[in-house]
Each structure stands twice: as C-alpha cells, then as structure tokens.
Design a protein around this motif. Structure first.
Motif, mmCIF file in Angstrom:
data_model
loop_
_atom_site.group_PDB
_atom_site.id
_atom_site.type_symbol
_atom_site.label_atom_id
_atom_site.label_comp_id
_atom_site.label_asym_id
_atom_site.label_seq_id
_atom_site.Cartn_x
_atom_site.Cartn_y
_atom_site.Cartn_z
ATOM 1 N N TYR A 1 0.838 -1.191 0.000
ATOM 2 C CA TYR A 1 0.000 0.000 0.000
ATOM 3 C C TYR A 1 0.881 1.253 0.000
ATOM 4 O O TYR A 1 0.602 2.220 -0.718
ATOM 5 C CB TYR A 1 -0.912 0.059 1.221
ATOM 6 N N THR A 2 1.917 1.232 0.822
ATOM 7 C CA THR A 2 2.843 2.369 0.884
ATOM 8 C C THR A 2 3.579 2.525 -0.442
ATOM 9 O O THR A 2 3.762 3.649 -0.924
ATOM 10 C CB THR A 2 3.847 2.197 2.041
ATOM 11 N N GLN A 3 3.977 1.415 -1.025
ATOM 12 C CA GLN A 3 4.659 1.476 -2.319
ATOM 13 C C GLN A 3 3.743 2.063 -3.391
ATOM 14 O O GLN A 3 4.160 2.914 -4.175
ATOM 15 C CB GLN A 3 5.149 0.086 -2.718
ATOM 16 N N LEU A 4 2.498 1.631 -3.414
ATOM 17 C CA LEU A 4 1.542 2.177 -4.378
ATOM 18 C C LEU A 4 1.255 3.649 -4.099
ATOM 19 O O LEU A 4 1.123 4.447 -5.035
ATOM 20 C CB LEU A 4 0.240 1.370 -4.358
ATOM 21 N N PRO B 1 5.790 3.214 -13.723
ATOM 22 C CA PRO B 1 6.739 2.491 -12.882
ATOM 23 C C PRO B 1 6.032 1.422 -12.049
ATOM 24 O O PRO B 1 4.967 1.657 -11.494
ATOM 25 C CB PRO B 1 7.314 3.576 -11.969
ATOM 26 N N GLY B 2 6.600 0.255 -12.010
ATOM 27 C CA GLY B 2 6.067 -0.810 -11.187
ATOM 28 C C GLY B 2 4.990 -1.636 -11.862
ATOM 29 O O GLY B 2 4.455 -2.569 -11.273
ATOM 30 N N ALA B 3 4.634 -1.265 -13.091
ATOM 31 C CA ALA B 3 3.609 -2.037 -13.792
ATOM 32 C C ALA B 3 4.191 -3.366 -14.229
ATOM 33 O O ALA B 3 5.349 -3.448 -14.613
ATOM 34 C CB ALA B 3 3.104 -1.265 -14.999
ATOM 35 N N PHE C 1 1.650 6.682 -6.663
ATOM 36 C CA PHE C 1 0.536 7.598 -6.882
ATOM 37 C C PHE C 1 0.992 9.045 -6.706
ATOM 38 O O PHE C 1 0.726 9.895 -7.558
ATOM 39 C CB PHE C 1 -0.577 7.240 -5.891
ATOM 40 N N LYS C 2 1.704 9.321 -5.618
ATOM 41 C CA LYS C 2 2.211 10.678 -5.382
ATOM 42 C C LYS C 2 3.162 11.086 -6.496
ATOM 43 O O LYS C 2 3.148 12.244 -6.925
ATOM 44 C CB LYS C 2 2.919 10.770 -4.028
#
Length: 190
Positions: free
Chosen positions: A85-88, A184-186, A92-93
């Motif tokens: 959640y923190t990574q997402l 990123p991260g997809a 998002f930010k």
C-alpha cells in the motif's frame, strides 16, 4: 466524466469541492502574498490556475485510472496496512509530482522555485486552500480510502455485469498495458 465520480465524491465529502470552487473564483487581487516578488507571485498564480482550472479533471482521471489498475490489492477487511500500500501510495504521489514538474518545466520554472514561492506565499486565503487541497489528495489515508472505495465499486459492477468504461488514451503513465497502467512498477505486458 463516468469513473471520475468516486474521486469527486471524496472531494465533496471532505468539503474540498467547495474550496476548489472558491479558489477558482477568487481574483488575483485577493491573494495575500505581499512577501513575494512579482515573478514568485506569477509562478504561484500559474500553478494555481493549472491545478484548479486546467489540470484538475485530468488529475482526477489519472487518480481513478491508477485506482482501477491497483485497487484489487487492497484488503480493508484485514484491518492492517500492507507494505505494498505504501509502495503504491508513493507511485501515486509520483504521478502527481511528475505532472506538476512537467508543468513547471513547460513555463521555465523549477520545482525548487515553486516550493520556495509557495512557502513564502503563506497560509492565508486561496494559497492555503490550494495547499490543503493538494495535501489532502496526496495524503496516505485518503489514498487508501479511494483505493478501497474503488475496489468495492468495481466488485459491485462486476457482480451486476456492468463493466467500467475504458480509460481515456493519452494520459501520462496509462495506456498500452493490458490493465491500462504502464508506469513504474507495472507488470510487463509479455
């Protein structure tokens, strides 16, 4: 606007939609930024106009698309927050920060110059309203609420056979990937 409604609902529930309308309607002469140079005042006003008038709908759509692509991971019934959640939230930010930085670059300004002017502008009037709106939209708990609410909406739509509308092409970070998100991260589309 379709899928944008959940984000708009959160803005309304928190009172931020009224603040946004008030912010958009205020005139330049009402700014309380006496400590700023002419260039700093113009920079803050350009970002205010970009954020509240030009970019708001695209930012909301980006938030909804990000939620659509990532909300399935959220499990509010667990009562705890996973590291993902923190990574997402950080991703998002970063989406919003990247858009702001791109805008600043397009007008020949640096993020450092904007943040310095924004801080000097004080915590009064429409500058404070813009700061609160930006902060609330990027705050972790607000982010988690958006993700959980979007997950519930998508689950309800799938249960009734109503599928969400496709994402608008051309929004930075979205498109090309089977889930709509290619930032990123997809996961790879292999």
């Amino acid at each position: 606007m379709g899928n944008i409604s959940i984000f708009a609902q959160y803005l309304t529930w928190s009172g931020l939609a009224a603040d946004l309308q008030q912010l958009h309607g205020l005139q330049v002469s009402k700014l309380s930024m006496s400590e700023l140079s002419h260039d700093e005042r113009e920079l803050v006003l350009q970002v205010k106009t970009w954020f509240t008038c030009t970019e708001m709908e695209a930012l909301v759509q980006t938030a909804v698309q990000f939620a659509d692509a990532n909300c399935a991971i959220f499990e509010p019934e667990l009562g705890e927050h996973k590291l993902v959640y923190t990574q997402l939230h950080n991703e998002f930010k970063q989406l919003f920060e990247d858009r702001l930085n791109s805008f600043l670059a397009s007008i020949g300004a640096t993020p450092e110059a904007f943040y310095a002017a924004f801080e000097k502008a004080g915590h009064e009037g429409e500058v404070q309203t813009m700061a609160e709106l930006m902060y609330t939209c990027l705050e972790y708990e607000f982010f988690c609420q958006i993700m959980c609410e979007r997950k519930r909406e998508l689950e309800a739509q799938h249960a009734t056979g109503v599928l969400p509308q496709p994402h608008a092409p051309g929004i930075s970070g979205y498109g090309g990937h089977k889930d709509g998100y290619s930032g990123p991260g997809a996961p790879s589309a292999a």
